[in-house]
Structures are given as C-alpha cells and as structure tokens.
Design a protein around this motif. Structure first.
Motif, mmCIF file in Angstrom:
data_model
loop_
_atom_site.group_PDB
_atom_site.id
_atom_site.type_symbol
_atom_site.label_atom_id
_atom_site.label_comp_id
_atom_site.label_asym_id
_atom_site.label_seq_id
_atom_site.Cartn_x
_atom_site.Cartn_y
_atom_site.Cartn_z
ATOM 1 N N VAL A 9 0.847 -1.182 0.000
ATOM 2 C CA VAL A 9 0.000 0.000 0.000
ATOM 3 C C VAL A 9 0.887 1.238 0.000
ATOM 4 O O VAL A 9 1.735 1.399 0.879
ATOM 5 N N THR A 10 0.715 2.074 -0.997
ATOM 6 C CA THR A 10 1.452 3.332 -1.079
ATOM 7 C C THR A 10 0.465 4.457 -1.357
ATOM 8 O O THR A 10 -0.681 4.207 -1.744
ATOM 9 N N TRP A 11 0.897 5.693 -1.156
ATOM 10 C CA TRP A 11 0.025 6.812 -1.488
ATOM 11 C C TRP A 11 0.858 7.964 -2.029
ATOM 12 O O TRP A 11 2.075 8.029 -1.827
ATOM 13 N N GLU A 12 0.181 8.871 -2.716
ATOM 14 C CA GLU A 12 0.841 10.042 -3.277
ATOM 15 C C GLU A 12 -0.121 11.222 -3.285
ATOM 16 O O GLU A 12 -1.341 11.042 -3.343
ATOM 17 N N LYS A 13 0.442 12.411 -3.185
ATOM 18 C CA LYS A 13 -0.381 13.606 -3.356
ATOM 19 C C LYS A 13 -0.822 13.672 -4.800
ATOM 20 O O LYS A 13 -0.073 13.335 -5.723
ATOM 21 N N TRP A 14 -2.063 14.137 -4.994
ATOM 22 C CA TRP A 14 -2.619 14.156 -6.347
ATOM 23 C C TRP A 14 -2.833 15.592 -6.789
ATOM 24 O O TRP A 14 -1.909 16.237 -7.290
ATOM 25 N N GLN A 15 -4.012 16.128 -6.572
ATOM 26 C CA GLN A 15 -4.325 17.482 -7.017
ATOM 27 C C GLN A 15 -5.132 18.194 -5.948
ATOM 28 O O GLN A 15 -5.504 17.593 -4.938
ATOM 29 N N LEU A 16 -5.390 19.479 -6.173
ATOM 30 C CA LEU A 16 -6.100 20.276 -5.186
ATOM 31 C C LEU A 16 -7.605 20.243 -5.419
ATOM 32 O O LEU A 16 -8.072 20.296 -6.565
ATOM 33 N N THR A 17 -8.354 20.176 -4.327
ATOM 34 C CA THR A 17 -9.806 20.223 -4.383
ATOM 35 C C THR A 17 -10.244 21.658 -4.658
ATOM 36 O O THR A 17 -9.432 22.588 -4.592
ATOM 37 N N PRO A 18 -11.524 21.884 -4.977
ATOM 38 C CA PRO A 18 -11.984 23.252 -5.254
ATOM 39 C C PRO A 18 -11.708 24.245 -4.131
ATOM 40 O O PRO A 18 -11.535 25.442 -4.393
ATOM 41 N N ASP A 19 -11.634 23.773 -2.876
ATOM 42 C CA ASP A 19 -11.349 24.697 -1.773
ATOM 43 C C ASP A 19 -9.882 24.678 -1.352
ATOM 44 O O ASP A 19 -9.516 25.166 -0.284
ATOM 45 N N ASP A 40 -9.129 9.883 -1.829
ATOM 46 C CA ASP A 40 -9.942 10.438 -0.755
ATOM 47 C C ASP A 40 -10.933 11.480 -1.272
ATOM 48 O O ASP A 40 -11.807 11.919 -0.533
ATOM 49 N N TRP A 41 -10.811 11.893 -2.533
ATOM 50 C CA TRP A 41 -11.836 12.749 -3.124
ATOM 51 C C TRP A 41 -13.019 11.880 -3.530
ATOM 52 O O TRP A 41 -12.944 11.058 -4.444
ATOM 53 N N GLN A 120 -16.931 15.463 -2.052
ATOM 54 C CA GLN A 120 -16.339 15.918 -0.807
ATOM 55 C C GLN A 120 -15.027 15.177 -0.551
ATOM 56 O O GLN A 120 -14.819 14.058 -1.043
ATOM 57 N N LEU A 121 -14.140 15.803 0.225
ATOM 58 C CA LEU A 121 -12.865 15.194 0.591
ATOM 59 C C LEU A 121 -13.049 14.414 1.889
ATOM 60 O O LEU A 121 -13.470 14.962 2.908
ATOM 61 N N TRP A 122 -12.733 13.140 1.850
ATOM 62 C CA TRP A 122 -12.867 12.250 2.996
ATOM 63 C C TRP A 122 -11.537 12.165 3.757
ATOM 64 O O TRP A 122 -10.471 12.392 3.182
ATOM 65 N N GLN A 123 -11.613 11.805 5.023
ATOM 66 C CA GLN A 123 -10.407 11.501 5.793
ATOM 67 C C GLN A 123 -9.965 10.083 5.458
ATOM 68 O O GLN A 123 -10.787 9.163 5.419
ATOM 69 N N ALA A 124 -8.676 9.897 5.215
ATOM 70 C CA ALA A 124 -8.166 8.602 4.775
ATOM 71 C C ALA A 124 -7.208 8.010 5.803
ATOM 72 O O ALA A 124 -6.456 8.731 6.469
ATOM 73 N N LYS A 125 -7.240 6.685 5.907
ATOM 74 C CA LYS A 125 -6.353 5.976 6.808
ATOM 75 C C LYS A 125 -5.999 4.630 6.193
ATOM 76 O O LYS A 125 -6.883 3.893 5.737
ATOM 77 N N VAL A 126 -4.720 4.316 6.159
ATOM 78 C CA VAL A 126 -4.284 3.000 5.693
ATOM 79 C C VAL A 126 -4.372 2.020 6.854
ATOM 80 O O VAL A 126 -3.799 2.245 7.922
ATOM 81 N N LEU A 127 -5.120 0.936 6.656
ATOM 82 C CA LEU A 127 -5.223 -0.129 7.656
ATOM 83 C C LEU A 127 -4.195 -1.194 7.295
ATOM 84 O O LEU A 127 -4.431 -2.057 6.447
#
Length: 349
Positions: A9-19, A40-41, A120-127
């Motif tokens: 499991v890896t993650w990366e920053k993607w793009q900016l939300t409207p806010d 998470d979007w 909406q932007l959700w809170q994300a957590k890697v389990l």
C-alpha cells in the motif's frame, strides 16, 4: 504494526480540491500484480488494473486523470450518498416530519445532491493489518438538506486472489434515509469500447419499472417474458434496444431486486472477449444495472474521450425513491441503529 508482505500500500499527493485542499491517491498491489487505486476525493475507485495470464495489466474500470475531470464526470468510481439513486421531488417524510433536499436532476435529487459524498474530501487511513484503505466522512446536520449528523465509513480491500471488497457503515443522530454505493463503470475488455457484448447473469426475479425520469411507477414486478430477465446469462445488447423507444439512449438504467441467499452471487459478468469474468457478492437488497448511456464526451484515462455504453455499472443499493414508498423504513437509519453493507467484486482470468 508491520505491513503484510503480500499486499503493498502506497500513497501520493494528487491534485487540489476546489477549496484548495490536497487530494491523494492510494495504491494497493497484490503479489499477482493487480493494482487498485482509490482517492480520498469522493472515496473514489479511480483505477483497477487486473494482472492477466500473459503478464500484462488490463484496466477494468473507466476513470479520469484529473480531479477536475472527475468533478465533471457522471460519478465515475465515486461513493455516492447520503442517498444513492433518485428521490422524487427532492423530498421525503419521516415520522410526520417533512424534509426537502437539494434537487440536482430537474425537480429530483440524484445521488445525494450536487455536493453529495462524491464531491467531498474524505479523511483517509491505511489499515496496514488488513491491508486496506479506510475513508471517513462527517456529514453535518442539513448537509444537502438531509437531517442529522452522519458519520460514514467506507473501506476498500484488495485480496491476494483479486477480490475488491467495499465495506460501508454509517451512523446518525437523527432518523435519515441512507443508501451508499460505489458508482464504478466496468469494461472487462479493457476500456476498449461498447460493452454490449459483455454477458451478464443476475440473481433477480423482479425489477422496478420506471418512467422517463427513471423514477418508480409502482412496485417491483416479475422479469419473466421481459427484456429484464437476466436469470440466464445473455449479452447486454441482446435486448437493450427493447427497453426504450429513443434508440440514442438504448440500454438499461433499472433496479433489480436480488434473490440472494448466503454466499450466492448477485451477478456474474463475462467480458466480450471471454478473457475475464467478474462475480459480484453483496449484502444489499437490490442493484442498479446501468449501461452508461450518458457517458458521451467524458474525459477519461490517457486522454480518452468516452462514448455512450463504454462502461456498465452494478450499483448495490436500496431502491430508487424508497424513502417515499411503503418500504421506506428499511432504508431509514435511526440513532440506535447502523447502516452496514458489504459488496465484493471477484475477478477471474
């Protein structure tokens, strides 16, 4: 806790939300090489690349490369809610109290409103123990007009044998209709065009007739001797011209009442080239079969521009407009209860 060796499991920053917040992409990869990507979007399933016997990866879902394209798309891969599908006239009544929610399809509310969970932007957590990615959203009282504060959790898990499991739960502090689903568009041929040659079997004896606004006209009826009979496997395009008069929009966008028992599949699909099979299991009472007849012009992966019927959806859920039906109570979550459902897509090649 150390991460299991069989799933990375890896993650990366993607793009900016409207806010202006940073959305992220999370990648789960099993030892076979199958790759699941979620964001998470909108708690969105953005990509699912299945490892094929020849060592190549085949894309199973339609998706976009930019967050802006997702905002303009017809819910590609998104988690939709609070109430998936349609609510007639954007209103319902619970315990004698009337509620008006935000209309976004004419006078009706579709998939939770224009700023529903998919936007909406959700809170994300890697389990790491499972491993999986869990998304949590706190929806305030009055969000899109829906009553009560809601806490929603959606968890995506990729197994070593190419199963994608989506677990949903939600709690509220006021009675509220809750209906969560994932809106992935599948194309088991590898996003190669029209899905009409896909062969589908549904474990459903009844379907829900709808009007031109895709709203129910009465109670579910038998599929016998109708184009909606998928109890025996058949190609999607075998009968889809019989569903509507306007052939520009030929295809299915209908709710099927499932006849599940135990671990029995709700749906089975075989790709047009017969190289991939998908089996769907769910605890939900119904599913919406939608053959993507509003996809035209959607900007997709790798600069593709999708056309109508380039993907199909199997949205596990309650019935459309159920809050206004005789079966409303089944979809109402109360403060002492919980919405809890699970759906699994199993792939074989």
């Amino acid at each position: 806790m150390p991460q299991r060796a069989d799933i990375a499991v890896t993650w990366e920053k993607w793009q900016l939300t409207p806010d202006g917040q940073a959305a992220r992409l999370f990648h789960l990869t099993n030892r076979r090489g199958t790759q699941l990507t979620v964001s998470d979007w909108g708690a969105t399933l953005t990509s699912l690349k299945l490892a094929m016997p020849d060592g190549k990866l085949r894309q199973m879902v339609l998706g976009c490369d930019t967050l802006n394209d997702y905002q303009q798309s017809p819910y590609l891969g998104a988690t939709v809610g609070r109430y998936a599908n349609r609510i007639r006239n954007a209103e319902f009544t619970i315990d004698g109290q009337s509620y008006s929610v935000v209309a976004n399809e004419g006078n009706h509310c579709l998939h939770g409103g224009p700023e529903g969970f998919s936007h909406q932007l959700w809170q994300a957590k890697v389990l790491e123990q499972q491993p999986a990615v869990q998304f949590t959203l706190h929806s305030p009282d009055g969000d899109q007009g829906f009553p009560g504060n809601a806490t929603v959790v959606v968890t995506f898990t990729l197994s070593e044998d190419d199963r994608v499991q989506i677990d949903y739960s939600a709690t509220v502090d006021k009675p509220c209709p809750i209906n969560l689903t994932n809106h992935s568009y599948f194309n088991l041929d590898g996003v190669a065009g029209d899905v009409g040659s896909h062969v589908v079997q549904l474990n459903a004896d009844r379907y829900l007739p709808v009007d031109q606004a895709s709203l129910p006209v009465g109670a579910p009826i038998s599929v016998t001797n109708t184009p909606f009979d998928f109890r025996h496997a058949k190609a999607l395009n075998q009968d889809w011209r019989k569903v509507v008069d306007d052939q520009r929009y030929r295809g299915f966008d209908h709710c099927f009442i499932l006849s599940n028992s135990g671990d029995q599949p709700a749906a089975q699909v075989r790709s047009g080239d017969e190289q991939v099979a998908m089996t769907l299991y769910t605890s939900s009472p119904a599913l919406q079969l939608y053959t993507g007849h509003y996809l035209e012009g959607t900007r997709g992966h790798n600069e593709l521009v999708y056309q109508n019927r380039d993907g199909f959806c199997l949205e596990t859920q309650f019935m459309p407009d159920q809050p206004n039906s005789d079966e409303a109570e089944a979809c109402i979550v109360r403060p002492d209860g919980v919405f809890k459902h699970s759906t699994t897509f199993a792939f074989h090649c």
